[in-house]
Design a protein around this motif. Structure first.
Motif, mmCIF file in Angstrom:
data_model
loop_
_atom_site.group_PDB
_atom_site.id
_atom_site.type_symbol
_atom_site.label_atom_id
_atom_site.label_comp_id
_atom_site.label_asym_id
_atom_site.label_seq_id
_atom_site.Cartn_x
_atom_site.Cartn_y
_atom_site.Cartn_z
ATOM 1 N N UNK A 86 13.469 -0.648 -2.451
ATOM 2 C CA UNK A 86 12.668 -0.110 -3.212
ATOM 3 C C UNK A 86 12.006 1.039 -2.573
ATOM 4 N N UNK A 87 11.042 0.486 -1.551
ATOM 5 C CA UNK A 87 10.235 1.303 -0.898
ATOM 6 C C UNK A 87 10.886 2.426 0.013
ATOM 7 N N UNK B 17 0.917 -1.216 -0.113
ATOM 8 C CA UNK B 17 0.013 0.035 -0.079
ATOM 9 C C UNK B 17 0.889 1.251 0.006
ATOM 10 N N UNK B 18 1.884 1.192 0.979
ATOM 11 C CA UNK B 18 2.639 2.370 1.089
ATOM 12 C C UNK B 18 3.481 2.841 -0.350
ATOM 13 N N UNK C 176 11.310 8.405 -1.872
ATOM 14 C CA UNK C 176 9.733 7.769 -2.087
ATOM 15 C C UNK C 176 8.850 8.018 -1.207
ATOM 16 N N UNK C 177 8.924 7.762 0.178
ATOM 17 C CA UNK C 177 8.012 7.846 1.164
ATOM 18 C C UNK C 177 7.452 9.419 1.171
ATOM 19 N N UNK D 65 9.289 10.059 7.596
ATOM 20 C CA UNK D 65 9.332 10.508 6.117
ATOM 21 C C UNK D 65 8.111 10.943 5.470
ATOM 22 N N UNK D 66 7.006 10.519 6.226
ATOM 23 C CA UNK D 66 5.662 10.670 5.646
ATOM 24 C C UNK D 66 5.172 12.125 5.752
#
Length: 326
Positions: A250-251, A145-146, A256-257, A286-287
């Motif tokens: 990768x995530x 999902x993230x 990315x985040x 990081x969100x």
């Protein structure tokens, strides 16, 4: 292919039987269907809201999990809160098609395949879901999902709640060393990870388990596997583990985040011995709109835990749902 030709109601998408002891809390879906993704059928279930819907909750389960595990209690709890509910089986588990002749092997060619399936599902099935849409995602489902939000944008989602998301593993260094020493050949990758194999309930006793303190909920999986053997799934393959490590890398790549611009509640299990709870605070930091809830005394499966632990989850869920849905 038009959406009308990509999804099909099918009695084979419904469970063959319901465990006798689980019939009282179980909520059968209003619709069971398959979504065609190339040559693979992906199973989903749809529950209509009771009355005017507040929105929709999409359940994205973890590895080994399946729709009925959540339909046993969680779906009813969401329906009682006024939501429509949609459940989704990842390819290779539940009643979605399995990629290998040994259906007990948890295998994937690459995690990008999961993401492609999810994108197709969001663009076809979920297009008709009452808004706003909230993701409720566990472990591998939370990870995907993230990663989907970071790579593909918010899509239909207004927010998400991820429980014990797979953003780091407790024994990740050891697993990386094992995978590094294992040749990346297809024939090798299709073997079970060392020490795992086909599911046998006797090999997974409640005593000493790492999933939950609640024995009744711990047995949901084995009870459903017995009632409908098509649901059975065993250990992961070497290839699944190889791809999981690559996907986590990768995530967590720089930038990315930070792309995720939705309210995300990350529920971390303090006693998790599968996913590393230490991996969660850096993710939330990081969100853009991240919030961390760490539940003391909680093992990996937050929603399959004891009543007192689950009550903490539902307080946080209700607060977030009110902020998103009113």
């Amino acid at each position: 292919m038009p959406p009308s030709q990509m999804t099909k109601d099918d009695p084979l998408a419904a469970p063959a039987a319901v465990p006798v002891g689980l019939q009282p809390p179980y909520r059968p879906a209003d619709r069971y269907a398959f979504l065609q993704s190339g040559a693979t059928r992906l199973r989903y279930a749809w529950w209509n809201a009771v009355g005017t819907p507040r929105g929709t909750v999409l359940i994205l389960p973890g590895r080994l999990e399946f729709i009925e595990k959540y339909a046993t209690e969680v779906v009813g709890e969401l329906l009682s809160r006024g939501f429509a509910v949609v459940g989704f089986d990842w390819r290779g588990q539940g009643l979605s098609d399995r990629p290998l002749p040994d259906s007990h092997k948890g295998h994937i060619d690459r995690f990008e395949t999961y993401l492609t399936d999810l994108s197709l599902f969001l663009d076809t099935v979920l297009i008709d879901a009452p808004r706003p849409v909230i993701g409720l995602c566990h472990s591998m489902g939370g990870h995907l999902f993230l990663r989907s939000l970071a790579q593909n944008g918010s899509g239909p989602f207004a927010g998400g709640i991820v429980t014990a998301p797979m953003m780091g593993l407790k024994r990740q260094a050891l697993l990386r060393n094992v995978i590094r020493l294992t040749p990346p050949f297809q024939a090798v990758d299709r073997h079970y990870l060392f020490g795992t194999g086909a599911f046998q309930a006797s090999k997974y006793p409640f005593a000493g388990n790492v999933l939950t303190h609640d024995e009744r909920r711990f047995r949901f999986t084995a009870d459903w596997f017995e009632a409908d053997p098509r649901l059975c799934l065993g250990g992961p393959t070497i290839g699944w583990c190889r791809q999981a490590l690559r996907s986590m890398t990768a995530a967590l790549a720089p930038g990315m985040l930070e792309r995720i611009d939705l309210p995300i509640l990350l529920v971390s299990a303090a006693q998790d011995d599968l996913v590393d709870p230490a991996s969660h605070p850096p993710v939330v930091a990081r969100l853009r709109q991240g919030e961390l809830l760490t539940i003391a005394g909680c093992r990996h499966e937050v929603l399959m835990e004891t009543d007192d632990i689950r009550a903490q989850f539902w307080v946080a869920f209700d607060r977030m749902a009110k902020e998103i849905c009113g």
